[in-house]
Design a protein around this motif. Structure first.
Motif, PDB file in Angstrom:
ATOM      1  N   LEU A  88       0.846  -1.197   0.000  1.00  0.00           N
ATOM      2  CA  LEU A  88       0.000   0.000   0.000  1.00  0.00           C
ATOM      3  C   LEU A  88       0.878   1.243   0.000  1.00  0.00           C
ATOM      4  O   LEU A  88       1.754   1.393   0.853  1.00  0.00           O
ATOM      5  CB  LEU A  88      -0.905   0.007   1.243  1.00  0.00           C
ATOM      6  CG  LEU A  88      -1.877   1.164   1.408  1.00  0.00           C
ATOM      7  CD1 LEU A  88      -2.941   1.149   0.305  1.00  0.00           C
ATOM      8  CD2 LEU A  88      -2.548   1.106   2.784  1.00  0.00           C
ATOM      9  N   TRP A 104      -7.447  -3.045   3.761  1.00  0.00           N
ATOM     10  CA  TRP A 104      -6.126  -2.643   3.245  1.00  0.00           C
ATOM     11  C   TRP A 104      -6.209  -1.289   2.539  1.00  0.00           C
ATOM     12  O   TRP A 104      -5.900  -1.125   1.366  1.00  0.00           O
ATOM     13  CB  TRP A 104      -5.568  -3.701   2.315  1.00  0.00           C
ATOM     14  CG  TRP A 104      -4.086  -3.585   2.085  1.00  0.00           C
ATOM     15  CD1 TRP A 104      -3.448  -3.315   0.898  1.00  0.00           C
ATOM     16  CD2 TRP A 104      -3.046  -3.719   3.065  1.00  0.00           C
ATOM     17  NE1 TRP A 104      -2.087  -3.280   1.086  1.00  0.00           N
ATOM     18  CE2 TRP A 104      -1.803  -3.533   2.406  1.00  0.00           C
ATOM     19  CE3 TRP A 104      -3.026  -3.977   4.431  1.00  0.00           C
ATOM     20  CZ2 TRP A 104      -0.576  -3.591   3.059  1.00  0.00           C
ATOM     21  CZ3 TRP A 104      -1.811  -4.043   5.089  1.00  0.00           C
ATOM     22  CH2 TRP A 104      -0.602  -3.851   4.411  1.00  0.00           C
ATOM     23  N   LYS A 105      -6.643  -0.305   3.308  1.00  0.00           N
ATOM     24  CA  LYS A 105      -6.741   1.054   2.802  1.00  0.00           C
ATOM     25  C   LYS A 105      -6.496   2.028   3.945  1.00  0.00           C
ATOM     26  O   LYS A 105      -6.601   1.667   5.130  1.00  0.00           O
ATOM     27  CB  LYS A 105      -8.120   1.306   2.198  1.00  0.00           C
ATOM     28  CG  LYS A 105      -9.262   1.164   3.200  1.00  0.00           C
ATOM     29  CD  LYS A 105     -10.617   1.368   2.537  1.00  0.00           C
ATOM     30  CE  LYS A 105     -11.751   1.225   3.567  1.00  0.00           C
ATOM     31  NZ  LYS A 105     -13.084   1.418   2.936  1.00  0.00           N
ATOM     32  N   SER A 157      -7.550   4.602   6.399  1.00  0.00           N
ATOM     33  CA  SER A 157      -8.820   4.990   7.002  1.00  0.00           C
ATOM     34  C   SER A 157      -8.845   6.466   7.371  1.00  0.00           C
ATOM     35  O   SER A 157      -9.894   7.109   7.317  1.00  0.00           O
ATOM     36  CB  SER A 157      -9.081   4.169   8.273  1.00  0.00           C
ATOM     37  OG  SER A 157      -9.062   2.802   8.014  1.00  0.00           O
TER      38      SER A 157
END
Length: 365
Positions: free
Chosen positions: A117, A153-154, A156
């Motif tokens: 990421l 998987w980002k 927030s």
């Protein structure tokens, strides 16, 4: 009398990243530099392995504690800036890279890259949230803390820090970020780095505008390199230096120009107490990494400029801090504060920075 029966020290500037340099005549495949250098250490939950962030080589090294040897090297594609390990020991999270820095999730057994990421300019010091659903990462040159939703998987949320956050510690609901540098110019009456205190709302997200507070350190505090929480979460400790930038340079001895310090923060009241870790006739140059032993009895601090490790009796330390009447310059400038509560160990190698515990053994890189 200060005893050390509660801890066995296994010094890994000799074992930790002396082993890495001795074990590899050439950099591992995918390394971004020709040298190997420890920057962060994390122990596997079962105490059988250490994971080493090799900053210069851009790799993660797996060190088998029983074999006393590195057994694997996994390239990240960028400088290794920090590590976190899941509670079950199955996942390893590595912050890596510079301008286009990433968070990488690895299989802790095989080193297989599972997810990546993009986060921003120089992500550092990943730390898991108490519910283990989020991962916090300091984004050094964007002056912010990012929160990553591990399931989705980002990112927030992003929350502002003060200036150059380089290390994180989590205690209860609060995130404590060590800001390396002071904000503003260096010609004011007060200039010092600060600890950012972030307290997310119920449900953790999103961060609100009033979710961030700061703890000011004594005037002249600079170079806050490391931060850690006590095992019970009651105390936070941060390493830094204190520059006497307003003093006339009439001498250079006994901390007249620069001293080395730790600040202890009560996580319930956010009251901060700073104390020097220099001795009257011997400095403690460049305090960097620090960690509490799992039983809470000891606080250990690396000194990158002196090749020393300080082992501090935490119970005696807290008693001394509690007995201190004030918190003015005469209190936090005392060069005899460590007397009777600290033991120094001289380490092999150069520039010890990171430190981690695996059981009752402390490893230094």
């Amino acid at each position: 009398m200060f005893g050390f029966s509660g801890i066995r020290m296994l010094l890994v500037l000799g074992l930790g990243l002396w082993f890495a340099t001795a074990a590899a005549d050439t950099p591992p495949a995918g390394a971004v530099g020709p040298y190997l250098s420890p920057f962060d250490l994390k122990a596997a939950p079962d105490g059988k392995a250490l994971f080493v962030a090799d900053y210069t080589g851009g790799t993660v090294l797996r060190f088998d504690i029983d074999k006393q040897s590195p057994v694997a090297s996994w390239p990240l594609g960028g400088h290794a800036n920090g590590l976190a390990v899941s509670d079950d020991g199955r996942r390893l999270y590595a912050a890596c890279g510079g301008y286009e820095g990433d968070l990488v999730e690895l299989d802790a057994a095989t080193g297989q890259e599972l997810r990546r990421l993009r986060l921003g300019h120089t992500p550092m010091s990943p730390a898991l949230s108490p519910d283990r659903k989020q991962l916090y990462v300091a984004i050094r040159f964007q002056n912010e803390i990012a929160a990553i939703d591990l399931e989705g998987w980002k990112v927030s949320a992003r929350c502002p820090a003060v200036r150059a956050p380089v290390a994180l510690a989590v205690a209860g609901r609060r995130i404590f970020a060590a800001n390396l540098l002071p904000a503003g110019g260096a010609n004011g009456d007060y200039i010092a780095c600060e600890i950012s205190v972030i307290e997310p709302y119920q449900g953790w997200w999103p961060f609100g505008q009033d979710a961030v507070r700061t703890i000011k350190l004594p005037n002249g505090a600079i170079n806050m390199r490391g931060i850690c929480a006590s095992p019970d979460g009651r105390w936070i400790y941060a390493t830094h230096q204190r520059a006497r930038y307003q003093a006339v340079t009439s001498q250079v001895t006994r901390g007249w120009i620069n001293t080395n310090a730790v600040t202890a923060v009560d996580t319930q009241t956010l009251e901060a107490k700073t104390f020097l870790i220099d001795d009257l006739n011997k400095g403690a140059a460049n305090p960097w990494g620090l960690a509490c032993s799992p039983d809470g009895k000891f606080l250990v601090v690396t000194h990158a400029g002196l090749q020393d490790l300080s082992i501090i009796d935490r119970e005696a330390l807290q008693a001394k801090l509690a007995a201190r009447q004030g918190d003015g310059e005469d209190d936090y400038d005392a060069l005899n504060f460590m007397q009777g509560i600290r033991r120094r160990l001289h380490l092999p190698g150069l520039g010890p920075r990171s430190v981690a515990f695996a059981g009752d053994q402390a490893y230094v890189g």
